[in-house]
Design a protein around this motif. Structure first.
Motif, mmCIF file in Angstrom:
data_model
loop_
_atom_site.group_PDB
_atom_site.id
_atom_site.type_symbol
_atom_site.label_atom_id
_atom_site.label_comp_id
_atom_site.label_asym_id
_atom_site.label_seq_id
_atom_site.Cartn_x
_atom_site.Cartn_y
_atom_site.Cartn_z
ATOM 1 N N GLY A 175 30.867 44.944 28.258
ATOM 2 C CA GLY A 175 30.979 44.312 26.956
ATOM 3 C C GLY A 175 30.633 42.434 27.389
ATOM 4 O O GLY A 175 30.937 41.867 26.538
ATOM 5 N N GLY A 176 30.010 42.868 29.168
ATOM 6 C CA GLY A 176 29.930 41.527 29.780
ATOM 7 C C GLY A 176 30.758 41.153 30.057
ATOM 8 O O GLY A 176 32.165 41.953 30.456
ATOM 9 N N PHE A 177 32.123 39.808 30.564
ATOM 10 C CA PHE A 177 32.883 39.285 30.984
ATOM 11 C C PHE A 177 34.125 39.373 30.511
ATOM 12 O O PHE A 177 35.523 39.246 31.244
ATOM 13 C CB PHE A 177 32.532 37.978 31.907
ATOM 14 C CG PHE A 177 33.565 38.294 33.583
ATOM 15 C CD1 PHE A 177 33.402 38.979 34.541
ATOM 16 C CD2 PHE A 177 34.303 37.016 33.191
ATOM 17 C CE1 PHE A 177 34.150 38.805 35.431
ATOM 18 C CE2 PHE A 177 35.748 36.650 34.131
ATOM 19 C CZ PHE A 177 35.290 37.967 35.177
ATOM 20 N N GLY A 178 34.004 39.494 29.274
ATOM 21 C CA GLY A 178 35.691 39.128 29.004
ATOM 22 C C GLY A 178 35.836 40.656 28.100
ATOM 23 O O GLY A 178 35.366 41.041 27.027
ATOM 24 N N LEU A 179 36.401 41.378 29.308
ATOM 25 C CA LEU A 179 36.596 42.563 28.961
ATOM 26 C C LEU A 179 37.248 42.439 28.291
ATOM 27 O O LEU A 179 38.850 42.108 28.710
ATOM 28 C CB LEU A 179 36.491 43.693 29.921
ATOM 29 C CG LEU A 179 35.747 43.781 31.026
ATOM 30 C CD1 LEU A 179 35.801 43.308 32.582
ATOM 31 C CD2 LEU A 179 35.713 45.253 31.406
ATOM 32 N N SER A 180 37.676 43.416 26.997
ATOM 33 C CA SER A 180 39.079 43.722 26.559
ATOM 34 C C SER A 180 39.882 45.138 27.103
ATOM 35 O O SER A 180 39.321 45.606 28.246
ATOM 36 C CB SER A 180 38.729 44.655 25.010
ATOM 37 O OG SER A 180 38.702 46.016 24.914
#
Length: 176
Positions: free
Chosen positions: A29-34
């Protein structure tokens, strides 16, 4: 079927990989991994192993470095930028199935090197930095060695951390 879980950046990347091979995929999901996504990747890493296949751009490289630190035994697949771009975008989702299969056939793993195999002078001798055609030479050599395209500093690090041997390097240079 590929045993490891392939970690990509987005849903469109998953679709492209699945058109190429039979494999389970996870999207960052991009660099902002949850925290949930990181837990999924951790579970896959511990149970089956993971292959990191990020876009050949600066964001993809940042995600790869971040995941590599968290999951040091992950395998890495690289797709050359020219094979993963069209007039609008750069990413795994625009790579063809044969290109994706080729990347997954030339996996690399990070290695702890006490003494690096390559020194900066090797980059200079090979024309991989500082010259008018250095970027093109790195792109071609990265394709042959299966370490992808990178700027000179990152390419140098990849030579020393992804298990490239002196023999492989010399043979690849001869192909240029």
């Amino acid at each position: 079927m590929i045993k490891e879980v392939i970690v990509v950046e987005g849903k469109n990347d998953i679709a492209a990989v699945r058109r190429a091979v039979d494999a389970e995929c996870l999207a960052t999901g991009g660099f902002g991994l949850s925290p949930y996504t990181l837990e999924q990747i951790k579970h896959a890493y511990e149970k089956r192993g993971i292959i990191i296949l990020t876009d050949p751009d600066s964001a993809g490289e940042r995600i790869r470095r971040y995941l590599s630190k968290r999951f040091p035994d992950a395998k890495h697949a690289f797709i050359p930028k020219e094979d993963a771009s069209d007039e609008r975008e750069v990413g795994i989702e625009v790579a063809s199935a044969p290109v994706i299969r080729s990347a997954l056939e030339t996996l690399r793993s990070e290695e702890l090197q006490i003494e690096p195999r390559f020194i900066w002078a090797d980059m200079t001798r090979a024309g991989l930095h500082g010259g008018a055609d250095s970027a093109a030479r790195r792109a071609k050599l990265g394709r042959i060695l299966g370490v992808g395209y990178a700027n000179a500093k990152t390419f140098f690090r990849r030579l020393n951390t992804y298990g490239v041997t002196r023999e492989e390097f010399n043979a690849a240079q001869e192909k240029l």
